[in-house]
Write an enzyme that holds these catalytic residues in place. Structure first.
Site, PDB file in Angstrom:
ATOM      1  N   SER A  63     -14.673  -2.476 -11.673  1.00 35.88           N
ATOM      2  CA  SER A  63     -16.108  -1.948 -11.053  1.00 35.88           C
ATOM      3  C   SER A  63     -17.094  -2.126 -12.090  1.00 35.88           C
ATOM      4  O   SER A  63     -16.809  -1.980 -13.197  1.00 35.88           O
ATOM      5  CB  SER A  63     -15.557  -0.610 -10.896  1.00 35.88           C
ATOM      6  OG  SER A  63     -16.695   0.262 -10.298  1.00 35.88           O
TER       7      SER A  63
ATOM      8  N   TYR B  21     -12.580   7.233 -14.015  1.00 37.67           N
ATOM      9  CA  TYR B  21     -12.324   5.864 -13.328  1.00 37.67           C
ATOM     10  C   TYR B  21     -13.318   4.758 -14.196  1.00 37.67           C
ATOM     11  O   TYR B  21     -12.803   3.720 -14.338  1.00 37.67           O
ATOM     12  CB  TYR B  21     -13.420   6.253 -11.944  1.00 37.67           C
ATOM     13  CG  TYR B  21     -13.590   5.063 -10.968  1.00 37.67           C
ATOM     14  CD1 TYR B  21     -12.401   4.711 -10.155  1.00 37.67           C
ATOM     15  CD2 TYR B  21     -14.550   4.166 -10.943  1.00 37.67           C
ATOM     16  CE1 TYR B  21     -12.720   3.731  -9.298  1.00 37.67           C
ATOM     17  CE2 TYR B  21     -14.839   3.289 -10.149  1.00 37.67           C
ATOM     18  CZ  TYR B  21     -13.818   2.924  -9.337  1.00 37.67           C
ATOM     19  OH  TYR B  21     -13.772   1.805  -8.309  1.00 37.67           O
TER      20      TYR B  21
ATOM     21  N   VAL C 193       1.874   1.946  -6.852  1.00 41.95           N
ATOM     22  CA  VAL C 193       1.556   0.877  -7.950  1.00 41.95           C
ATOM     23  C   VAL C 193       1.956   1.500  -9.282  1.00 41.95           C
ATOM     24  O   VAL C 193       2.016   0.546 -10.271  1.00 41.95           O
ATOM     25  CB  VAL C 193       0.153   0.426  -7.795  1.00 41.95           C
ATOM     26  CG1 VAL C 193      -0.114  -0.668  -6.642  1.00 41.95           C
ATOM     27  CG2 VAL C 193      -0.942   1.376  -8.013  1.00 41.95           C
TER      28      VAL C 193
ATOM     29  N   LYS D 266     -11.368   1.354 -15.128  1.00 40.00           N
ATOM     30  CA  LYS D 266     -11.965   0.102 -14.824  1.00 40.00           C
ATOM     31  C   LYS D 266     -12.367  -0.908 -16.009  1.00 40.00           C
ATOM     32  O   LYS D 266     -12.592  -1.912 -16.009  1.00 40.00           O
ATOM     33  CB  LYS D 266     -13.253   0.447 -13.946  1.00 40.00           C
ATOM     34  CG  LYS D 266     -12.691   0.786 -12.514  1.00 40.00           C
ATOM     35  CD  LYS D 266     -11.703  -0.034 -11.943  1.00 40.00           C
ATOM     36  CE  LYS D 266     -11.552   0.461 -10.351  1.00 40.00           C
ATOM     37  NZ  LYS D 266     -10.582  -0.581  -9.614  1.00 40.00           N
TER      38      LYS D 266
ATOM     39  N   ASP E 208       1.014  -0.990  -0.036  1.00 44.72           N
ATOM     40  CA  ASP E 208       0.074  -0.085   0.177  1.00 44.72           C
ATOM     41  C   ASP E 208       0.880   1.235   0.105  1.00 44.72           C
ATOM     42  O   ASP E 208       1.874   1.182   0.476  1.00 44.72           O
ATOM     43  CB  ASP E 208      -0.905   0.040   1.248  1.00 44.72           C
ATOM     44  CG  ASP E 208      -2.121   1.005   1.014  1.00 44.72           C
ATOM     45  OD1 ASP E 208      -3.116   0.502   0.859  1.00 44.72           O
ATOM     46  OD2 ASP E 208      -2.021   2.204   0.974  1.00 44.72           O
TER      47      ASP E 208
END
Length: 244
Positions: free
Chosen positions: A139, A152, A61, A156, A38
């Site tokens: 998602s 987003y 990441v 996704k 994380d």
């Protein structure tokens, strides 16, 4: 809990809270050793301290070096790498009119570039060591689109294409790559929604409620386990019927 994952070694990115923490917890409950990666090192350490068989590491990441370091550390400290869950994510919601290029790049970078880097690092190890399971967290926003989330939703949706392409590339090496598409889930991010907005969204869901992080984690456990040994390139919706 049954030992579906006894002896397996797993990495969960963005595992310090929310859905990621629920996934890490479920994996350990089913017998896996888990490395929580994380960006928030302190929160990751706290999360790992609360789980049996878990360790933590800081990771951005979007950084190729960071992601590779996580894979190397998992191989060294856990003794191998059998499961990799690409879960890390951020949101920067705004209308097309108000969204900045920086906010678009950040969200796409974390979700899509971050997932690609994770898939690449994980499969490189797994294909040389007998296979493994990679689970990417997409998602329902990537299926149905959400106003104010062009960044987003695009990222996704991209994860689904990435999942299918990677699955085809590495299947013959014994590496499975699947995706989970959560719908409305009660997390720190959705906690920011007003009661009215939450109720309005829940009314659009056939089961008439938001999901819990543990329900997403259950789907990940299935895909990571031998129960899903003949499942690859699949997209498992965990959305209470939303988007049917």
């Amino acid at each position: 809990m049954t030992g579906l994952l006894t002896g397996r070694r797993a990495v969960v990115t963005g595992g310090a809270q929310g859905i990621g923490l629920a996934i890490a917890r479920r994996l350990t409950e089913h017998g896996a050793s888990v490395l929580i990666a994380d960006l928030d090192r302190e929160r990751a350490a706290e999360a790992a301290a609360g789980l049996s068989g878990a360790a933590s590491v800081g990771c951005d990441v979007t950084s190729e070096a960071d992601v590779q370091a996580v894979a190397d550390r998992a191989a060294e400290e856990l003794g191998g790498l059998d499961i990799w869950v690409n879960n890390a994510g951020v949101t920067r919601d705004a209308s097309l009119k108000k969204m900045t290029v920086d906010d678009f790049d950040l969200v796409v970078g974390v979700h899509l570039r971050g997932t690609w880097l994770g898939v690449r690092a994980a499969q490189a190890f797994m294909r040389e060591h007998g296979g493994g399971s990679i689970v990417n967290i997409s998602s329902m926003s990537g299926k149905i689109g959400n106003p104010g989330q062009t960044n987003y939703s695009a990222a996704k949706a991209g994860i689904i294409g990435l999942t299918k392409a990677a699955a085809k590339e590495v299947a013959h090496h014994g590496v499975r790559v699947n995706a989970v598409q959560p719908g409305l889930i009660r997390t720190p991010m959705t906690a920011a929604m007003s009661a009215e907005a939450m109720a309005a969204t829940e009314a659009t869901i056939p089961v008439r409620r938001a999901g819990e992080p543990d329900e997403v984690a259950g789907a990940v456990v299935f895909l990571a386990s031998d129960l899903a040994g003949y499942v690859t390139g699949a997209v498992l919706e965990v959305g209470g019927g939303r988007g049917m």
